[in-house]
Design a protein around this motif. Sequence first.
Motif: not given
Length: 255
Positions: A97-121
């Motif tokens: 498996l090869t992932i050729e990135g070509n200077r791209s970006r993958i971002s995940v949602k960060g604007d969340l409130y972790r009020n319990r352990a089961s909540v996460r990014s």
Amino acid sequence: MMPDRRRFLIGAAAGTAFLGWASRTQAAAIKFTPEAFGASGDGTTDDYDAFVRLIGAVNREGQATVVLGPGRRYFLDRHIHAGNGIEDLVFSDCDGLTIEGNRSRISVKGDLYRNRASVRSLSGLVFRNCRLVTLRHFELAGGVEQTTRVSALTEPPSHGLAFHGCSDVTIDNMIVRHFAADGLYIRESRRPGAASMRQASRQFEVRNSRFLFNARQALSIIQLRDGLFENCDFSYTGYIDADGRTGPYGSHSPG
């Protein structure tokens, strides 16, 4: 603070020559792009479902090259909480498996409130029991600088890159930053092997890469045999920028 640059070996005797595991990577039979599965890569549209479809196709094929669009900004606008059906993006049992990135970006949602352990990014990308993996020339961003949480909440498994029982892995020219756990996490397989022992990850080369501003560790190694890390930066753990500012989320002590 850790030094900016490090070169170190794991599990190799002095004088052992590294063979260049990337050179042994097999030629992938099929090329995939996120756009072929519906991704926009515009930085605002949610590309999560497209990446689920993409990774499902790769896992079924077993051997492939994923080509990210040059300079694209993929956004995974989801997070995990109990019962919502959202899971990390996991490559499983790939062999070449090869992932050729070509200077791209993958971002995940960060604007969340972790009020319990089961909540996460989300984690960035997870690899389980894969062999001959090459990742190069892209960025993963975890968004922890936007995350808030209940005080003293336990750390989540929201790593930037996570490898479970993988071998012959090359990581080159990557940036992995702002994840709620570790930038790079390497451990044994979760699948029992002979005599119920779990296979350690093996033969990693990590070069010219930066793991910055992650909330727990830049790098965690649980089980790895033979590793080369060269011209890499593992720093600013617990901070959100190079000026040493801390965000509302804070940091996690390893544990």
